[in-house]
Design a protein around this motif. Structure first.
Motif, PDB file in Angstrom:
ATOM      1  N   SER A 376       0.838  -1.210   0.000  1.00 10.89           N
ATOM      2  CA  SER A 376       0.000   0.000   0.000  1.00 10.89           C
ATOM      3  C   SER A 376       0.869   1.255   0.000  1.00 10.89           C
ATOM      4  N   SER A 377       0.376   2.260  -0.638  1.00 14.50           N
ATOM      5  CA  SER A 377       1.132   3.522  -0.727  1.00 14.50           C
ATOM      6  C   SER A 377       1.283   4.196   0.630  1.00 14.50           C
ATOM      7  N   SER A 378       0.417   3.887   1.572  1.00 16.84           N
ATOM      8  CA  SER A 378       0.556   4.484   2.902  1.00 16.84           C
ATOM      9  C   SER A 378       1.769   3.919   3.632  1.00 16.84           C
ATOM     10  N   PRO A 381       5.354   4.759   0.140  1.00 17.91           N
ATOM     11  CA  PRO A 381       4.938   5.697  -0.920  1.00 17.91           C
ATOM     12  C   PRO A 381       5.938   5.804  -2.069  1.00 17.91           C
ATOM     13  N   SER A 384       6.045   2.851  -5.882  1.00 18.90           N
ATOM     14  CA  SER A 384       5.333   3.019  -7.149  1.00 18.90           C
ATOM     15  C   SER A 384       6.085   3.983  -8.074  1.00 18.90           C
ATOM     16  N   LYS A 385       6.745   4.986  -7.499  1.00 15.82           N
ATOM     17  CA  LYS A 385       7.530   5.928  -8.325  1.00 15.82           C
ATOM     18  C   LYS A 385       8.747   5.230  -8.928  1.00 15.82           C
ATOM     19  N   SER A 397       5.678  -4.185 -10.302  1.00 18.73           N
ATOM     20  CA  SER A 397       5.651  -3.834  -8.885  1.00 18.73           C
ATOM     21  C   SER A 397       5.671  -5.030  -7.949  1.00 18.73           C
TER      22      SER A 397
END
Length: 616
Positions: A376-378, A381, A384-385, A397
């Motif tokens: 999860s991006s939380s 973060p 994903s970049k 990913s």
């Protein structure tokens, strides 16, 4: 009715029971005296002897037969006919009734049996079903079919096998990959392997709950996923993998076999056995503070495992930075970059082409983050970049998505067959286990076993325990060898070939890279002894001659007397027994080898030249 004669038969057996003691009595004796050496005897304690008679006579026998006959159905037509044939001798008639085969010689009995209607009770109570069949000729025919060795029916058992070969599947068209999980002790290899099986629905929820309870009882709550792969008690008690664990899972795109290799240095030979079958290596690194440093420093297994993976022919190396959810890490990008930065130069020195063959990805083997589903991006973060920019050679990913995206080259299904034998066992024939490295294997094919050069026939082929018509390169197969092949004819390290077979030699010229030396021998010279590991083969070997050395600065020394760590060497090696190999240029998977001694990997190398072939 045959039921009527069972009682008289039992009575007659009881009548004949005393005869087995072979006793005879004097009818004129007035008293009986036991032998002086006999034990004491009390009347009535054992069997009773018959009372003295004035003269021996068989007169009581008819009385007994008469008592037996009281249980016989006198109105039964079969009994009346047999009694007539026996001349009204009831004892003889009983013997004839109890031996149905002897009645077939009498036409009267045959005619009577044909005229008698069959009943359900007769069919149930008659052991041979001869009344139900209606004639003794049918009985004789049936017994011949069951008991006689009929030459015409000898090939009958082979028919189901032929049908089986016709009915088996051609094989799953999806590509198959062998994944070997390698790395330092406690890096999380077994836990990651177990979680992959759980996430792909190969382990049910109830089994996981049972493993959770078992791990909690051992005060090792985080080990429950590792119990999926570590099945024996020793591995679960110590938390260390000993043997290479095997498991299968599949995605929509490909099929995979997991090879969970041991991480402890004492079990490196087992790890070599697993890595020799692998197409893709998954190097598991622990990001936990202190664990990465321990595994990567000199003496840690991270270095040796990465080196062996390249030597044994792994096409891709996926470096998973595990335990990113640990409290000492908490998915920090700085820790991930630190591990990657230290690993890159070492993996390059092992021979990996970083931009093409090595992928880096952060995961949590315990929670499953980035294994099947993206973290999860939380929590993370920045990942994903990185994927969007294809940093660290990773444009996917998740780990499973990355595996599906790999494209393997060099698998030639039309090349000569080569299957290094990993193991063998007996199951209604000799079964050899191995991986198809090149060519295609089919039932009915003639194969040569090297180095013994014995020729056998392939009776059956299984891929992942399913019978198949053929197996292509990359498949893990079981092969049933016919033609009189026994377990002593197939050994680990042998190679199953088709013409032309691979070479079998005791001497070879090779190019090696000297990585380490044992404590008691700090220089590498002619006469150096170690263990030669090539694919599944292990043999003791001796370096007989050094032809050339090249140091780190590129300086070449012809006919040197010795070599040091870090040099590249061209030398001749002699093995104790004949080994099946090929040159690296012809068949890379049979041309790579490793030299090990005293628990260390001393050198890695490739076969460059073999002795000329002998004329047959």
């Amino acid at each position: 009715d045959a039921r009527c004669f069972q009682g008289p038969l039992d009575a007659r057996r009881k009548q004949q029971t005393p005869n087995r003691y072979n006793m005879s009595f004097n009818p004129n004796a007035t008293e009986w005296k036991p032998s002086a050496g006999a034990a004491s005897w009390t009347p009535g304690a054992g069997f009773s002897t018959p009372a003295p008679a004035p003269a021996p006579t068989p007169a009581p026998a008819p009385a007994r037969e008469e008592s037996q006959g009281s249980e016989v159905d006198e109105s039964d037509p079969l009994w009346q006919l047999v009694l007539k044939l026996a001349g009204n001798d009831r004892a003889k008639a009983m013997k004839m009734i109890n031996d149905p085969d002897s009645l077939s010689q009498y036409p009267e009995v045959e005619a009577l049996l044909e005229s008698m209607p069959a009943t359900e009770d007769d069919a149930m109570d008659t052991e041979e079903d001869w009344e139900k069949k209606g004639s003794d000729e049918q009985l004789a025919s049936e017994m011949d079919q069951k008991m006689a060795i009929d030459e015409e029916k000898k090939p009958a058992p082979a028919a189901p096998k032929a049908k089986e070969v016709e009915d088996v599947a051609e094989g799953d068209p999806r590509e198959h990959l062998n994944l070997v999980f390698i790395g330092h002790v406690d890096a999380g290899k077994s836990t990651l392997s177990g979680n992959i099986l759980y996430l792909t629905d190969n382990v049910d929820k109830r089994t996981i709950e049972r493993y959770e309870r078992e791990a909690k009882e051992r005060n090792r709550e985080s080990w429950f996923l590792a119990f999926i792969m570590d099945t024996n008690e020793e591995e679960r008690a110590k938390g260390k993998t000993v043997e290479v664990g095997r498991a299968h899972f599949e995605t929509d795109v490909k099929r995979y076999t997991i090879l969970d290799a041991p991480g402890h240095k004492n079990y490196v030979p087992n790890m070599i056995m697993g890595a020799s079958q692998a197409d893709v290596g998954v190097l598991v690194i622990s990001a936990r503070k202190g664990e990465f440093e321990t595994g990567f420093d000199r003496g840690g297994q991270t270095r040796e495992h990465a080196l062996l993976a390249k030597t044994l022919g792994v096409s891709y190396l996926i470096v998973v930075i595990n335990k990113m959810d640990d409290p000492t890490v908490e998915w920090r990008k700085s820790r991930f970059d630190e591990c990657v930065t230290k690993l890159r130069p070492f993996l390059k020195s092992c021979g990996f082409i970083i931009k093409r063959e090595v992928k880096f990805i952060p995961i949590s083997g315990l929670t499953g983050a980035n294994v099947k589903d993206e973290v999860s991006s939380s929590e993370c973060p920045w990942w994903s970049k990185c994927v969007a920019k294809s940093e660290n050679n990773t444009g996917v990913s998740t780990l499973m998505g990355l595996l599906d995206s790999l494209q393997l080259k060099g698998r030639d299904a039309n090349a000569p067959l080569r299957i290094p034998v990993l193991d063998r066992y007996v199951d209604r024939g000799t079964i050899a286990m191995g991986k198809v490295e090149s060519g295609t294997v089919r039932p009915g094919q003639k194969v040569t076993l090297m180095p013994t050069r014995n020729v056998y026939k392939v009776d059956a082929v299984w891929a992942n325990e399913e019978p198949v018509k053929s197996a292509r390169p990359g498949e893990n197969v079981l092969i049933k060898l016919g033609g009189g092949c026994g377990t002593e004819d197939v050994l680990k390290g042998f190679v199953i070939c088709t013409d032309p077979p691979c070479r079998a030699v005791t001497k070879l010229i090779c190019h090696i890279a000297l990585m380490d030396l044992p404590e008691n021998a700090r220089i590498f010279t002619a006469g150096f002894q170690s263990v030669f590991h090539a694919c599944c083969c292990e043999e003791e070997c001796t370096v007989t001659k050094l032809f050339e050395t090249t140091n780190s600065k590129g300086q070449v020394n012809k006919n040197p007397r010795f070599a040091n760590i870090g040099m590249r060497i061209i030398c001749m090696i002699e093995v104790a027994r004949t080994v099946p190999v090929e040159t690296f240029d012809d068949m890379p998977f049979l041309g790579r080898f490793t030299l090990r001694t005293e628990g260390k990997t001393v050198a890695i190398g490739k076969v460059t030249k073999l002795p000329p072939r002998k004329d047959d």
